[in-house]
Design an enzyme around this catalytic site. Structure first.
Site, short mmCIF file in Angstrom:
data_model
loop_
_atom_site.label_atom_id
_atom_site.label_comp_id
_atom_site.label_asym_id
_atom_site.label_seq_id
_atom_site.Cartn_x
_atom_site.Cartn_y
_atom_site.Cartn_z
N ASP A 339 89.16 33.87 88.89
CA ASP A 339 89.99 34.62 89.68
C ASP A 339 91.47 34.56 89.24
OD1 ASP A 339 91.12 36.20 91.87
OD2 ASP A 339 90.93 34.30 93.28
N GLU A 342 95.43 37.48 86.31
CA GLU A 342 96.37 38.83 85.57
C GLU A 342 97.09 38.09 84.67
OE1 GLU A 342 95.75 38.14 88.75
OE2 GLU A 342 93.85 39.24 88.99
N ASP A 419 91.88 42.07 96.66
CA ASP A 419 92.10 41.79 98.07
C ASP A 419 92.47 43.25 98.77
OD1 ASP A 419 91.86 39.14 97.22
OD2 ASP A 419 94.18 38.91 97.17
C1 GLC Z 1 92.66 35.50 95.50
C2 GLC Z 1 91.37 36.40 95.63
C3 GLC Z 1 90.40 36.00 96.75
C4 GLC Z 1 90.38 34.67 96.80
C5 GLC Z 1 91.53 33.66 97.07
C6 GLC Z 1 91.57 32.52 97.33
O1 GLC Z 1 93.40 36.23 96.80
O2 GLC Z 1 91.30 37.74 95.18
O3 GLC Z 1 89.34 36.72 96.70
O4 GLC Z 1 89.60 34.28 98.25
O5 GLC Z 1 92.43 34.21 95.89
O6 GLC Z 1 91.07 31.90 96.02
#
Ligand code: GLC
Length: 703
Positions: A339, A342, A419
């Site tokens: 995650d 970017e 999100d």
């Molecule tokens: C980011 C991700 C989300 C995750 C959060 C905490 O916002 O997009 O899916 O739960 O980080 O890790």
């Protein structure tokens, strides 16, 4: 010597000239093309050889030009052309009139820049002409750029002049197949990754995660995966486990495995700057971090506070990163969630690192600034993760979920749409988003079911999970501090609706898995826009409520208003005894006339998946005929690449009020004749069902 020098200049020059590189695929170079500033391509799997000159009658040609500091390519399109693709985008399925910025952005709730840029960049447009013939355009560069779609397709890049690749075909499906040849196809995922998955930010401590898993089994709601978001880590330090909340990760994974679950755990790119933290220190020792323009390690804030970021353009760093997975995966982790790649930097300019940060490259990647590598930072990260995971567990199919991506990143992992929020708009938006990602090469995707941000009402969740059972990637997820969003959290009605929805998905797994195999071998996505059913019917071109799963199933959400349907007899079917017509939540599932769908048995997770007994749902066409296929393999491992699979065909024909179904081998050495089948012929006003039959010639009477 001089002669050798001249020959090499001529070779270099002729390498980059406009030419045909595959059947009806042309590459066009701007006159000021600088190969070092553009290549190697991140989209293409291989640099293509030039085959011949572009014929004079080739119609679609880019007009290259420079605008101040920007490089542009414009391709005029005919009136009446429908435009799609452009990757992960908000808004409508049909992209005509849209402007998209390709600059991977951590975009909570899709608010930044009104959602014109999201987590992924696909410099790719699919065009469908009024007569159903089609074309595709790749702007082969990674730099920050814009796509403007009007009476032309315009790419305006902040980088140097770039080349453009144009595919011409007779249908959008053929264009996607050619896109797959050029940019690669997704890998066959493990079967379990097709199951329903449950996530939350965060299930903590481990006892809570166990409780969630237990509830699925107790309530008999099928589920395959429990996800572990950042709170399992010790102060958000990647590759660590919190000693109090998750003292025994191996025990946690064993617990899940014993109950037929898999565990997916999160790994972000930011490495906490902290003396004594082994990951940070080994990164420092290997000089693995992205530099500022002044040559210092860049430091920016993410969840753990100050972090440095691996420079994935360096082969040494890719290797170092991959090796970090060795001990980590040894705890029994089944899949990885990359995650924030970017990369998201909370205190950086525009939520990321400065554009003039420096990547040192290596191998065939030249050193360059972040502006060039930003859009592929996540792609390079998941590629490095994938290589590391494969090295430590070579016998298993890896599963990686990545938030950021680029055209071609589907070769390394699946994605989700970031999100979103618990709103009706985001529920509806999820369909065109998943469709356009599929039309841009990324077929394995889905949104957070239930919506990530904000609390979700029972009514919304019921609709979302009922639809979510049909996304290629089907995962419920929720943000911190929102209401509980598990299927049972909203009362009995929604719990029952969730069970019905997921039972439908699990019974359809033989069909889904066959579609994943099709996507992995042809590049055609699993979830397809409705207009694929009839590419000449222009009235279907903007339909974004109903959609297709493969060629043979058409899904219409309950809330769809005035949905378009393709011509022909698409009959509503029941997959597990449910009656969608009278149901408040469950989408109508229609089957195409002339098709046969393999339906499996009801299971609670894919460790129970068997295809020794199958129901064949048969919708005959006007001539009493139908056909379908089934792909099977071990669901894990790579034996399927060595012929260890079975692809069979079902063919039905009607004679004297009897339907005869023949089962035959298409290919694969796992093919055998030991299955039993129940035939279910779906007629206009009734369904006729046989007993269990065993043979390769099966008969059912129509009255
Ligand atoms: C980011 C991700 C989300 C995750 C959060 C905490 O916002 O997009 O899916 O739960 O980080 O890790």
């Amino acid at each position: 010597m001089l002669c050798f020098y001249l020959i090499s200049i001529i070779t270099v020059a002729s390498e980059y000239k406009n030419s045909i590189i595959a059947k009806r695929v042309a590459v066009f170079y701007p006159s000021n093309f600088d190969s070092k500033a553009n290549l190697p391509s991140f989209a293409l799997v291989n640099e293509q050889q030039s085959l011949s000159e572009i014929p004079a009658n080739w119609k679609l040609r880019p007009y290259f030009h420079q605008l101040a500091n920007q490089s542009c390519a414009a391709i005029a399109v005919k009136k009446g052309t429908s435009l799609y693709g452009t990757g992960e985008v908000t808004g409508t399925l049909l992209r005509n009139g849209k402007e998209i910025t390709l600059w991977n952005t951590d975009n909570y709730n899709y608010k930044t820049d009104s959602g014109k840029r999201l987590y992924q960049s696909h410099p790719w447009v699919l065009g469908v002409n009024a007569d159903g013939t089609a074309f595709g355009v790749i702007a082969d560069n990674t730099w920050k750029q814009q796509i403007i779609l009007s009476d032309s397709i315009k790419f305006i890049s902040e980088g140097p002049a770039f080349r453009v690749i144009i595919i011409e075909r007779n249908s959008p499906q053929e264009v996607l197949a050619e896109l797959g040849n050029l940019v690669g196809k997704m890998q066959m995922p493990p079967l379990w990754a097709l199951g329903y998955q449950q996530s939350r930010y965060s299930y903590e401590p481990d006892s809570r995660a166990k409780e969630i898993a237990d509830q699925f089994r107790k309530r008999q709601i099928p589920c395959d995966v429990i996800w572990f978001d950042i709170d399992y880590m010790e102060r958000f330090k990647i590759f660590s486990f919190d000693k109090t909340k998750f003292p025994d990760p191996k025990g946690m994974n064993d617990y899940l495995h014993n109950k037929g679950f898999k565990g997916i755990w999160m790994v972000d790119p930011g490495v906490k700057v902290e003396n004594g933290y082994s990951v940070y220190e080994s990164g420092l020792a290997g000089n693995h971090y992205v530099k500022t323009k002044d040559g210092k390690d860049f430091v920016g804030k993410v969840w753990p506070g100050d972090c440095s970021f691996p420079d994935f353009t360096r082969p040494e760093t890719q290797k170092w990163w991959g090796n970090l997975y060795k001990d980590y995966m040894a705890t029994g982790i089944d899949g990885v969630w990359n995650d924030m790649n970017e990369p998201a930097v909370f205190d950086g300019p525009d939520g990321t690192m400065p554009e003039d940060n420096w990547h040192r490259g290596g191998g065939d990647l030249p050193a360059d600034k972040h502006l060039r590598y930003h859009n592929v930072y996540g792609t390079l990260m998941i590629k490095s993760s994938l290589e590391g995971i494969l090295k430590t567990r070579p016998e298993k199919r890896p599963f990686i979920l990545s938030r950021s991506g680029f055209l071609g990143s589907h070769r390394y992992g699946a994605t989700w749409t970031g999100d979103n929020k618990g709103s009706v708009d985001d529920l509806k938006l999820s369909i065109p988003m998943v469709l356009n990602l599929g039309l841009s090469g990324q077929g394995f995707c889905g949104p957070d079911i239930g919506g990530f941000a904000d609390s979700t009402s029972a009514e919304l969740f019921g609709h979302w999970i009922a639809l979510g059972a049909f996304y290629p990637f089907s995962r419920g997820h929720a943000a911190i501090k929102t209401n509980e969003k598990e299927p049972w959290a909203f009362g009995k009605e929604v719990e029952d609706a969730s069970r019905t929805a997921l039972n439908r998905r699990y019974r359809l797994l033989p069909y889904f898995y066959t579609l994943f195999h099709e996507a992995a071998s042809t590049g055609i996505p699993i979830m397809r826009p409705l207009f694929f059913a009839d590419i000449k019917d222009t009235s279907l071109r903007s339909e974004q409520q109903s959609f297709l799963l493969g060629d043979n199933l058409l899904i219409t959400p309950k809330w769809a208003a005035k949905t378009k349907l393709p011509k022909g007899n698409w009959r509503i079917i029941s997959i597990n005894g449910e009656k969608s017509k009278n149901d408040h939540f469950q989408p109508d599932v229609r089957q195409r006339e002339g098709s046969i769908i393999p339906i499996g048995n009801l299971i609670q997770n894919t460790t129970q998946y068997k295809t020794d007994s199958l129901t064949l749902s048969i919708c005959l066409d006007k001539n009493g005929k139908a056909s379908g296929t089934l792909y099977e393999d071990a669901g894990e491992g790579f034996g399927y690449k060595k012929d260890e699979y079975a692809m069979r065909q079902f063919t039905a024909s009607t004679k004297a009020k009897s339907v005869l179904v023949s089962v035959s081998k298409i290919e694969g050495k796992l093919y055998e004749n030991t299955k039993i089948y129940k035939l279910k012929v779906v007629l206009n006003n009734k369904v006729i069902e046989s007993n269990w039959l065993k043979n390769t010639k099966l008969t059912i009477k129509l009255e």
